[in-house]
Design a protein around this motif. Structure first.
Motif, PDB file in Angstrom:
ATOM      1  N   GLY A 170       0.784  -1.229   0.000  1.00  0.00           N
ATOM      2  CA  GLY A 170       0.000   0.000   0.000  1.00  0.00           C
ATOM      3  C   GLY A 170       0.813   1.275   0.000  1.00  0.00           C
ATOM      4  N   SER A 171       2.148   1.159   0.060  1.00  0.00           N
ATOM      5  CA  SER A 171       2.990   2.356   0.108  1.00  0.00           C
ATOM      6  C   SER A 171       2.904   3.167  -1.180  1.00  0.00           C
ATOM      7  CB  SER A 171       4.453   1.973   0.348  1.00  0.00           C
ATOM      8  OG  SER A 171       4.682   1.680   1.707  1.00  0.00           O
ATOM      9  N   ILE A 172       2.938   4.487  -1.007  1.00  0.00           N
ATOM     10  CA  ILE A 172       3.101   5.429  -2.118  1.00  0.00           C
ATOM     11  C   ILE A 172       4.542   5.920  -2.054  1.00  0.00           C
ATOM     12  CG2 ILE A 172       2.365   7.622  -3.117  1.00  0.00           C
ATOM     13  CD1 ILE A 172      -0.388   7.151  -1.840  1.00  0.00           C
ATOM     14  N   ILE A 173       5.295   5.649  -3.099  1.00  0.00           N
ATOM     15  CA  ILE A 173       6.739   5.884  -3.134  1.00  0.00           C
ATOM     16  C   ILE A 173       7.046   7.019  -4.096  1.00  0.00           C
ATOM     17  CG2 ILE A 173       8.980   4.817  -3.660  1.00  0.00           C
ATOM     18  CD1 ILE A 173       7.330   2.072  -3.317  1.00  0.00           C
ATOM     19  N   VAL A 174       7.933   7.920  -3.699  1.00  0.00           N
ATOM     20  CA  VAL A 174       8.255   9.080  -4.538  1.00  0.00           C
ATOM     21  C   VAL A 174       9.662   8.980  -5.118  1.00  0.00           C
ATOM     22  CG1 VAL A 174       8.513  11.581  -4.657  1.00  0.00           C
ATOM     23  CG2 VAL A 174       6.781  10.589  -3.171  1.00  0.00           C
ATOM     24  N   PHE A 175       9.724   9.086  -6.445  1.00  0.00           N
ATOM     25  CA  PHE A 175      10.955   9.376  -7.183  1.00  0.00           C
ATOM     26  C   PHE A 175      10.727  10.673  -7.960  1.00  0.00           C
ATOM     27  CE2 PHE A 175      11.732   4.831  -6.542  1.00  0.00           C
ATOM     28  CZ  PHE A 175      13.117   4.771  -6.406  1.00  0.00           C
TER      29      PHE A 175
END
Length: 208
Positions: A170-175
């Motif tokens: 469920g993680s929202i990951i930012v690049f």
């Protein structure tokens, strides 16, 4: 430079009307990319997503969409999602409400999406309320895992570790698909995608 690579629960509580992560019940994570389209970084990201059978969500800057229309169309044609990241990468804490909201509206002429991510994660409660009152209302997307690829003082390996050790279902990951992040993005992204694939995690677009 101070920032959280894993968002604290208190911050999520203060900005509880924003979306920080999604349900942890399914084996899914959400890769997101800020600040593009960029002529070098965004095609690289798209190639890597295709290689690992992944989909991503691109929070685009309006002026960059104007400058890179072919790349923007490629994002859409390959089945990825897009979101509004303002027209000029404005900091909501340092911009008047009227100017900030108008800048988002300008970007919205080129980015057809109800997803919004504030640059730097900085947005006021008033600005949040105004965006929620739009028709249709914006979903304000934050994150719970920050790769920190924008930080020129850390390595690509550091960025990779930020992702693989702090994400969960469920993680929202930012690049960032930007020139500033490029050296760390190039190293960390393919390895993070490979890790997710190995762990049986699906990489999907954020629901709109």
């Amino acid at each position: 430079m101070f920032y959280f690579t894993k968002t604290p629960a208190l911050l999520k509580k203060v900005y509880s009307s924003c979306i920080w992560s999604l349900s942890p019940t399914a084996p899914v994570v959400y890769f997101t990319f800020d600040d593009g389209p960029h002529p070098q970084a965004t095609p690289f990201v798209l190639d890597q997503l295709k290689k690992y059978d992944a989909k991503g969500t691109f929070f685009c800057i309006g002026k960059n969409v104007i400058e890179q229309p072919e790349i923007y169309q490629r994002i859409l044609s390959e089945g990825h999602a897009v979101g509004n990241h303002t027209h000029n990468h404005l900091n909501g804490w340092k911009t008047g409400n009227k100017a900030y909201l108008e800048n988002i509206s300008t970007a919205g002429e080129y980015i057809r999406s109800n997803l919004f991510r504030p640059p730097y994660g900085r947005i006021s409660p008033f600005q949040i309320r105004q965006l929620h009152q739009q028709k249709p209302p914006y979903k304000i997307i934050m994150w719970d895992v920050l790769s920190a690829d924008f930080d020129t003082e850390i390595s690509g390996e550091d960025c990779l570790q930020n992702v693989v050790f702090k994400m969960k279902r469920g993680s929202i990951i930012v690049f960032h698909d930007s020139a500033k992040a490029w050296d760390r993005l190039e190293y960390a992204l393919p390895r993070a995608l490979a890790h997710c694939q190995k762990e049986g995690l699906r990489m999907e677009v954020l629901p709109q």
